[in-house]
Design a protein around this motif. Sequence first.
Motif, PDB file in Angstrom:
ATOM      1  N   UNK A 139      39.584  27.803  49.357  1.00  0.00           N
ATOM      2  CA  UNK A 139      40.038  26.916  48.300  1.00  0.00           C
ATOM      3  C   UNK A 139      40.993  25.872  48.863  1.00  0.00           C
ATOM      4  N   UNK A 140      41.056  24.734  48.219  1.00  0.00           N
ATOM      5  CA  UNK A 140      42.026  23.734  48.602  1.00  0.00           C
ATOM      6  C   UNK A 140      43.420  24.137  48.144  1.00  0.00           C
ATOM      7  N   UNK A 141      44.413  23.411  48.567  1.00  0.00           N
ATOM      8  CA  UNK A 141      45.789  23.703  48.184  1.00  0.00           C
ATOM      9  C   UNK A 141      45.934  23.598  46.681  1.00  0.00           C
ATOM     10  N   UNK A 142      46.648  24.562  46.088  1.00  0.00           N
ATOM     11  CA  UNK A 142      46.899  24.589  44.648  1.00  0.00           C
ATOM     12  C   UNK A 142      45.614  24.666  43.820  1.00  0.00           C
ATOM     13  N   UNK A 143      44.630  25.377  44.329  1.00  0.00           N
ATOM     14  CA  UNK A 143      43.385  25.590  43.603  1.00  0.00           C
ATOM     15  C   UNK A 143      43.155  27.084  43.390  1.00  0.00           C
ATOM     16  N   UNK A 144      42.487  27.422  42.289  1.00  0.00           N
ATOM     17  CA  UNK A 144      42.062  28.793  42.021  1.00  0.00           C
ATOM     18  C   UNK A 144      40.628  28.751  41.513  1.00  0.00           C
ATOM     19  N   UNK A 145      39.977  29.901  41.537  1.00  0.00           N
ATOM     20  CA  UNK A 145      38.617  29.985  41.027  1.00  0.00           C
ATOM     21  C   UNK A 145      38.638  29.968  39.496  1.00  0.00           C
ATOM     22  N   UNK A 151      35.767  37.677  28.013  1.00  0.00           N
ATOM     23  CA  UNK A 151      37.085  37.540  27.399  1.00  0.00           C
ATOM     24  C   UNK A 151      36.946  36.692  26.146  1.00  0.00           C
ATOM     25  N   UNK A 152      37.882  36.893  25.213  1.00  0.00           N
ATOM     26  CA  UNK A 152      37.845  36.116  23.975  1.00  0.00           C
ATOM     27  C   UNK A 152      38.554  34.784  24.125  1.00  0.00           C
ATOM     28  N   UNK A 153      39.539  34.745  25.014  1.00  0.00           N
ATOM     29  CA  UNK A 153      40.341  33.533  25.197  1.00  0.00           C
ATOM     30  C   UNK A 153      40.470  33.223  26.683  1.00  0.00           C
ATOM     31  N   UNK A 154      40.762  31.969  27.032  1.00  0.00           N
ATOM     32  CA  UNK A 154      41.042  31.666  28.446  1.00  0.00           C
ATOM     33  C   UNK A 154      42.139  32.585  28.969  1.00  0.00           C
ATOM     34  N   UNK A 155      41.888  33.219  30.104  1.00  0.00           N
ATOM     35  CA  UNK A 155      42.805  34.227  30.640  1.00  0.00           C
ATOM     36  C   UNK A 155      42.987  34.018  32.136  1.00  0.00           C
ATOM     37  N   UNK A 156      44.227  33.941  32.558  1.00  0.00           N
ATOM     38  CA  UNK A 156      44.538  33.805  33.980  1.00  0.00           C
ATOM     39  C   UNK A 156      44.956  35.177  34.520  1.00  0.00           C
ATOM     40  N   UNK A 157      44.331  35.590  35.627  1.00  0.00           N
ATOM     41  CA  UNK A 157      44.697  36.836  36.295  1.00  0.00           C
ATOM     42  C   UNK A 157      45.608  36.489  37.469  1.00  0.00           C
ATOM     43  N   UNK A 158      46.737  37.177  37.557  1.00  0.00           N
ATOM     44  CA  UNK A 158      47.719  36.886  38.599  1.00  0.00           C
ATOM     45  C   UNK A 158      48.164  38.183  39.254  1.00  0.00           C
ATOM     46  N   UNK A 202      39.371  44.826  32.493  1.00  0.00           N
ATOM     47  CA  UNK A 202      39.618  44.332  31.141  1.00  0.00           C
ATOM     48  C   UNK A 202      39.205  42.879  30.975  1.00  0.00           C
ATOM     49  N   UNK A 203      39.120  42.158  32.073  1.00  0.00           N
ATOM     50  CA  UNK A 203      38.651  40.771  32.016  1.00  0.00           C
ATOM     51  C   UNK A 203      37.128  40.684  32.051  1.00  0.00           C
ATOM     52  N   UNK A 204      36.464  41.852  32.142  1.00  0.00           N
ATOM     53  CA  UNK A 204      35.007  41.859  32.131  1.00  0.00           C
ATOM     54  C   UNK A 204      34.378  41.366  33.407  1.00  0.00           C
ATOM     55  N   UNK A 205      35.058  41.548  34.539  1.00  0.00           N
ATOM     56  CA  UNK A 205      34.539  41.045  35.811  1.00  0.00           C
ATOM     57  C   UNK A 205      34.001  42.152  36.704  1.00  0.00           C
ATOM     58  N   UNK A 206      33.751  43.318  36.147  1.00  0.00           N
ATOM     59  CA  UNK A 206      33.198  44.413  36.931  1.00  0.00           C
ATOM     60  C   UNK A 206      31.707  44.532  36.662  1.00  0.00           C
ATOM     61  N   UNK A 301      42.470  33.970  39.497  1.00  0.00           N
ATOM     62  CA  UNK A 301      41.261  33.418  38.892  1.00  0.00           C
ATOM     63  C   UNK A 301      41.540  33.110  37.427  1.00  0.00           C
ATOM     64  N   UNK A 302      40.913  32.055  36.927  1.00  0.00           N
ATOM     65  CA  UNK A 302      40.945  31.725  35.512  1.00  0.00           C
ATOM     66  C   UNK A 302      39.622  32.160  34.908  1.00  0.00           C
ATOM     67  N   UNK A 303      39.676  33.077  33.944  1.00  0.00           N
ATOM     68  CA  UNK A 303      38.470  33.598  33.310  1.00  0.00           C
ATOM     69  C   UNK A 303      38.318  32.938  31.948  1.00  0.00           C
ATOM     70  N   UNK A 304      37.173  32.318  31.741  1.00  0.00           N
ATOM     71  CA  UNK A 304      36.898  31.629  30.481  1.00  0.00           C
ATOM     72  C   UNK A 304      35.855  32.404  29.685  1.00  0.00           C
ATOM     73  N   UNK A 305      35.904  32.302  28.348  1.00  0.00           N
ATOM     74  CA  UNK A 305      34.852  32.942  27.542  1.00  0.00           C
ATOM     75  C   UNK A 305      33.478  32.440  27.950  1.00  0.00           C
ATOM     76  N   UNK A 306      32.479  33.269  27.730  1.00  0.00           N
ATOM     77  CA  UNK A 306      31.123  32.878  28.109  1.00  0.00           C
ATOM     78  C   UNK A 306      30.648  31.664  27.330  1.00  0.00           C
ATOM     79  N   UNK A 307      31.190  31.485  26.127  1.00  0.00           N
ATOM     80  CA  UNK A 307      30.901  30.274  25.369  1.00  0.00           C
ATOM     81  C   UNK A 307      31.951  29.222  25.691  1.00  0.00           C
ATOM     82  N   UNK A 308      31.616  27.980  25.599  1.00  0.00           N
ATOM     83  CA  UNK A 308      32.547  26.900  25.916  1.00  0.00           C
ATOM     84  C   UNK A 308      33.805  27.023  25.095  1.00  0.00           C
ATOM     85  N   UNK A 309      34.962  26.744  25.756  1.00  0.00           N
ATOM     86  CA  UNK A 309      36.247  26.750  25.044  1.00  0.00           C
ATOM     87  C   UNK A 309      36.330  25.530  24.137  1.00  0.00           C
TER      88      UNK A 309
END
Length: 309
Positions: A139-145, A151-158, A202-206, A301-309
């Motif tokens: 990734x470039x500097x200051x970038x995340x996937x 997920x129901x809402x935009x969720x950032x995993x840290x 819990x973020x549904x990434x498994x 990583x930023x996890x977004x709902x499967x439908x557009x936000x």
Amino acid sequence: GPDGSPLPAPAGPAPAADRSVLYDDEATFLREALHEVFQTPGAEVSARGVRWREYPDQQIVELVPPEDLRARLEVLPQSYLADRKIVESFKLATSTARGKELLRAAVGAGSDSMWPEAHYLGPLHPVLDWVADRALSRLGRNQVFAVRGQVEDPTVLLIGTLTNRRGQVVASCPVSVAFPNPDSPGFAIVTPHATPEEMIGQAGLRGALSNPGPVDVTGLQRFVRHAVAEAEKAMDPVFTAAADSARRRVEEWSSRVDLWESAAADVAQRSEIKQRRLSVEEERRLARHMAPDRRLVRPLVLVLPEQEV
């Protein structure tokens, strides 16, 4: 194998649907990360690979450590590195049962080394730290996937880490930050997790995931910025407690060293006492380096709902 017999021919990469049943999560992560970092992990080092091999029946994987990984492996006992020729080929046991079996074989009668044939690939193994850093470095500097998940809402995993002066992790804290109202990122729900595995689950990434389409990253930076600020506030009590505990242990260690020196001052300066003083000074230096030193909060990583936000 542990008796000195050659390992069977390596298997090719398992189909995506079967990978989770062949290995523990650490081995699956290692495999996937290697495929992210190297175009052909199974290629020779001269062809920009790591000669990655998998032995499912033996529950062992194998790779040739590149130069940057060899530097990290220096923390392992030197006798282990030499006995098992780790620089030439590093074998890793992918289950706790297999790791214990190889350890018993190493200490049993007839073994030519006290070190097991394969090192257990635990969650904190330096190989996993190395391959994670290599993957993130793409990734470039200051970038995340940014990905889509369940997920129901935009969720950032840290992940937050507290390290000592040697750069070793003293404590870690996984946190997810959800934004129920994407138009108002100042409102966020912070959830601490016991383990990164729990957070990812819990973020549904498994498991096997489908690809519903590309992510439009326009305007997503605001979520990451607010998530880091919220995570820092949530992690502060955890890290404060961990730092206090680590400092107490270091102070106790240093106090024992001081008591020894005080007692030694009353003893005739025999050669063994002088030699011991050198070891004590080394312990004091090590204690200083074990003190908590730095906090870091890293968005993964930023996890977004499967439908557009």
